[in-house]
Design a protein around this motif. Structure first.
Motif, PDB file in Angstrom:
ATOM      1  N   PHE A   1      11.470   4.463  27.832  1.00  0.00           N
ATOM      2  CA  PHE A   1      11.151   3.036  27.792  1.00  0.00           C
ATOM      3  C   PHE A   1       9.825   2.761  28.499  1.00  0.00           C
ATOM      4  CE2 PHE A   1      11.020  -1.140  29.718  1.00  0.00           C
ATOM      5  CZ  PHE A   1      11.169  -1.939  28.587  1.00  0.00           C
ATOM      6  N   ASP A   2       9.652   3.348  29.672  1.00  0.00           N
ATOM      7  CA  ASP A   2       8.417   3.124  30.424  1.00  0.00           C
ATOM      8  C   ASP A   2       7.198   3.601  29.644  1.00  0.00           C
ATOM      9  OD1 ASP A   2       9.829   1.978  32.484  1.00  0.00           O
ATOM     10  OD2 ASP A   2       9.783   3.752  33.773  1.00  0.00           O
ATOM     11  N   TYR A   3       7.338   4.713  28.929  1.00  0.00           N
ATOM     12  CA  TYR A   3       6.228   5.219  28.110  1.00  0.00           C
ATOM     13  C   TYR A   3       5.880   4.224  27.005  1.00  0.00           C
ATOM     14  CZ  TYR A   3       3.676   8.030  24.704  1.00  0.00           C
ATOM     15  OH  TYR A   3       2.749   8.479  23.805  1.00  0.00           O
ATOM     16  N   LEU A   4       6.891   3.724  26.309  1.00  0.00           N
ATOM     17  CA  LEU A   4       6.645   2.779  25.215  1.00  0.00           C
ATOM     18  C   LEU A   4       6.170   1.422  25.715  1.00  0.00           C
ATOM     19  CD1 LEU A   4       9.586   3.212  22.702  1.00  0.00           C
ATOM     20  CD2 LEU A   4       7.193   3.766  22.363  1.00  0.00           C
TER      21      LEU A   4
ATOM     22  N   GLY B   1       4.629   0.651  28.532  1.00  0.00           N
ATOM     23  CA  GLY B   1       3.452   0.613  29.387  1.00  0.00           C
ATOM     24  C   GLY B   1       2.141   0.677  28.631  1.00  0.00           C
ATOM     25  N   GLY B   2       1.083   0.571  29.376  1.00  0.00           N
ATOM     26  CA  GLY B   2      -0.263   0.678  28.838  1.00  0.00           C
ATOM     27  C   GLY B   2      -1.068   1.661  29.673  1.00  0.00           C
ATOM     28  N   ALA B   3      -2.316   1.806  29.343  1.00  0.00           N
ATOM     29  CA  ALA B   3      -3.179   2.763  30.042  1.00  0.00           C
ATOM     30  C   ALA B   3      -3.712   2.171  31.351  1.00  0.00           C
ATOM     31  CB  ALA B   3      -4.347   3.173  29.146  1.00  0.00           C
ATOM     32  N   VAL B   4      -3.799   2.995  32.342  1.00  0.00           N
ATOM     33  CA  VAL B   4      -4.399   2.721  33.645  1.00  0.00           C
ATOM     34  C   VAL B   4      -3.832   1.434  34.255  1.00  0.00           C
ATOM     35  CG1 VAL B   4      -6.551   2.741  34.965  1.00  0.00           C
ATOM     36  CG2 VAL B   4      -6.463   3.923  32.786  1.00  0.00           C
ATOM     37  N   THR B   5      -4.592   0.344  34.309  1.00  0.00           N
ATOM     38  CA  THR B   5      -4.138  -0.884  34.971  1.00  0.00           C
ATOM     39  C   THR B   5      -3.373  -1.823  34.037  1.00  0.00           C
ATOM     40  OG1 THR B   5      -6.176  -2.079  34.483  1.00  0.00           O
ATOM     41  CG2 THR B   5      -6.098  -0.818  36.567  1.00  0.00           C
ATOM     42  N   GLU B   6      -3.266  -1.476  32.795  1.00  0.00           N
ATOM     43  CA  GLU B   6      -2.558  -2.265  31.778  1.00  0.00           C
ATOM     44  C   GLU B   6      -3.173  -3.642  31.548  1.00  0.00           C
ATOM     45  OE1 GLU B   6       1.602  -2.197  32.994  1.00  0.00           O
ATOM     46  OE2 GLU B   6       1.839  -0.204  32.111  1.00  0.00           O
ATOM     47  N   SER B   7      -4.447  -3.818  31.923  1.00  0.00           N
ATOM     48  CA  SER B   7      -5.082  -5.128  31.780  1.00  0.00           C
ATOM     49  C   SER B   7      -5.262  -5.520  30.310  1.00  0.00           C
ATOM     50  CB  SER B   7      -6.418  -5.166  32.514  1.00  0.00           C
ATOM     51  OG  SER B   7      -7.283  -4.156  32.023  1.00  0.00           O
ATOM     52  N   THR B   8      -5.602  -4.560  29.455  1.00  0.00           N
ATOM     53  CA  THR B   8      -5.748  -4.874  28.025  1.00  0.00           C
ATOM     54  C   THR B   8      -4.413  -5.277  27.432  1.00  0.00           C
ATOM     55  OG1 THR B   8      -7.593  -3.348  27.825  1.00  0.00           O
ATOM     56  CG2 THR B   8      -6.487  -3.979  25.783  1.00  0.00           C
ATOM     57  N   MET B   9      -3.367  -4.558  27.800  1.00  0.00           N
ATOM     58  CA  MET B   9      -2.036  -4.877  27.295  1.00  0.00           C
ATOM     59  C   MET B   9      -1.627  -6.293  27.730  1.00  0.00           C
ATOM     60  SD  MET B   9       1.566  -2.848  27.841  1.00  0.00           S
ATOM     61  CE  MET B   9       1.797  -3.404  29.518  1.00  0.00           C
ATOM     62  N   ARG B  10      -1.822  -6.609  28.996  1.00  0.00           N
ATOM     63  CA  ARG B  10      -1.481  -7.956  29.481  1.00  0.00           C
ATOM     64  C   ARG B  10      -2.304  -9.017  28.749  1.00  0.00           C
ATOM     65  NH1 ARG B  10      -1.454  -5.405  34.259  1.00  0.00           N
ATOM     66  NH2 ARG B  10      -3.483  -6.187  34.888  1.00  0.00           N
ATOM     67  N   GLY B  11      -3.586  -8.740  28.535  1.00  0.00           N
ATOM     68  CA  GLY B  11      -4.435  -9.688  27.811  1.00  0.00           C
ATOM     69  C   GLY B  11      -3.954  -9.913  26.391  1.00  0.00           C
TER      70      GLY B  11
ATOM     71  N   MET C   1      -2.615  14.390   4.066  1.00  0.00           N
ATOM     72  CA  MET C   1      -3.022  13.236   4.878  1.00  0.00           C
ATOM     73  C   MET C   1      -4.535  13.134   4.841  1.00  0.00           C
ATOM     74  SD  MET C   1      -0.454  13.684   8.101  1.00  0.00           S
ATOM     75  CE  MET C   1       1.306  13.710   7.874  1.00  0.00           C
ATOM     76  N   LYS C   2      -5.034  12.220   4.031  1.00  0.00           N
ATOM     77  CA  LYS C   2      -6.481  12.133   3.794  1.00  0.00           C
ATOM     78  C   LYS C   2      -7.171  11.063   4.635  1.00  0.00           C
ATOM     79  CE  LYS C   2      -6.016  15.240   0.610  1.00  0.00           C
ATOM     80  NZ  LYS C   2      -5.837  16.576   1.098  1.00  0.00           N
ATOM     81  N   THR C   3      -6.405  10.305   5.429  1.00  0.00           N
ATOM     82  CA  THR C   3      -6.993   9.284   6.300  1.00  0.00           C
ATOM     83  C   THR C   3      -6.778   9.705   7.745  1.00  0.00           C
ATOM     84  OG1 THR C   3      -6.586   7.540   4.676  1.00  0.00           O
ATOM     85  CG2 THR C   3      -6.979   6.851   6.958  1.00  0.00           C
ATOM     86  N   LEU C   4      -7.843   9.682   8.516  1.00  0.00           N
ATOM     87  CA  LEU C   4      -7.795  10.076   9.916  1.00  0.00           C
ATOM     88  C   LEU C   4      -7.937   8.845  10.793  1.00  0.00           C
ATOM     89  CD1 LEU C   4      -7.871  12.355  12.077  1.00  0.00           C
ATOM     90  CD2 LEU C   4     -10.367  12.327  11.820  1.00  0.00           C
ATOM     91  N   VAL C   5      -7.001   8.674  11.719  1.00  0.00           N
ATOM     92  CA  VAL C   5      -7.073   7.605  12.708  1.00  0.00           C
ATOM     93  C   VAL C   5      -7.550   8.275  13.996  1.00  0.00           C
ATOM     94  CG1 VAL C   5      -5.768   5.893  14.005  1.00  0.00           C
ATOM     95  CG2 VAL C   5      -5.224   6.331  11.598  1.00  0.00           C
ATOM     96  N   PHE C   6      -8.750   7.958  14.377  1.00  0.00           N
ATOM     97  CA  PHE C   6      -9.420   8.608  15.508  1.00  0.00           C
ATOM     98  C   PHE C   6      -9.185   7.767  16.754  1.00  0.00           C
ATOM     99  CE2 PHE C   6     -13.456   9.656  17.794  1.00  0.00           C
ATOM    100  CZ  PHE C   6     -13.222  11.018  17.925  1.00  0.00           C
ATOM    101  N   THR C   7      -8.566   8.341  17.777  1.00  0.00           N
ATOM    102  CA  THR C   7      -8.207   7.599  18.972  1.00  0.00           C
ATOM    103  C   THR C   7      -8.894   8.170  20.205  1.00  0.00           C
ATOM    104  OG1 THR C   7      -6.041   7.117  18.026  1.00  0.00           O
ATOM    105  CG2 THR C   7      -6.273   6.814  20.396  1.00  0.00           C
ATOM    106  N   VAL C   8      -9.499   7.301  20.996  1.00  0.00           N
ATOM    107  CA  VAL C   8     -10.098   7.697  22.263  1.00  0.00           C
ATOM    108  C   VAL C   8      -9.711   6.665  23.319  1.00  0.00           C
ATOM    109  CG1 VAL C   8     -12.056   8.884  21.215  1.00  0.00           C
ATOM    110  CG2 VAL C   8     -12.261   6.483  21.780  1.00  0.00           C
ATOM    111  N   ASP C   9      -9.668   7.095  24.553  1.00  0.00           N
ATOM    112  CA  ASP C   9      -9.404   6.163  25.677  1.00  0.00           C
ATOM    113  C   ASP C   9     -10.613   6.152  26.579  1.00  0.00           C
ATOM    114  OD1 ASP C   9      -6.853   5.516  24.846  1.00  0.00           O
ATOM    115  OD2 ASP C   9      -5.872   6.960  26.165  1.00  0.00           O
TER     116      ASP C   9
END
Length: 157
Positions: A22-25, A27-37, A149-157
């Protein structure tokens, strides 16, 4: 528990799944400010109930990236989905196929790329979360391509 609004799903998940998942799902990254926003921005949008406001049946179908979708939504990658439900990535891909929308397989999935591709049809995308292990990333890209799978979703933090 009766689900009557978006926040009810959160409470139901908190009661049902192990805390570390549950905490993984939840939560957000680092300070979670983007998630709260994001939460605050969505809560600031007033929703008006408009009962019986005729206009026919809504048409949600659209074309995105050259593909026809039943609605302008794609399932985003969720890491370790298979920890939340048996063969969770395959189940999610099947649900997306049934809904007529794309499914994005997480870089950190429990089910293999090949199992998901074989277990469900529909449009499947592959997430590439940038890791230091370039060999792992190249292997994942090659396997996703070979699986269709011909579409790539590129993720960076």
């Amino acid at each position: 528990m009766i689900i009557s609004g978006p926040s009810d799903y959160r409470r139901a998940a908190k009661r049902r799944i192990p805390r570390f998942l549950f905490d993984y799902l939840d939560g957000g990254a680092v300070t979670e400010s983007t998630m709260r926003g994001n939460v605050e921005a969505l809560q600031a949008i007033p929703l008006r109930q408009r009962v019986l406001q005729g206009g026919g049946t809504p048409q949600l179908e659209t074309e995105v990236l050259g593909s026809r979708w039943q609605m302008p939504v794609a399932l985003a990658p969720v890491g370790a989905t298979g920890m939340y439900a048996r063969r969770g990535e395959v189940q999610a891909a099947r649900a997306a196929e049934k809904a007529g929308i794309p499914y994005t397989l997480s870089t950190v999935s429990v089910c293999s790329i090949e199992e998901v591709a074989k277990g469900a049809g529909g449009e499947q995308w592959s997430q590439l979360y940038v890791l230091k292990d370039r060999g792992f990333m190249q292997n994942a890209l090659e396997r996703a391509w070979a699986a269709g799978m011909k579409t790539l979703v590129f993720t960076v933090d």
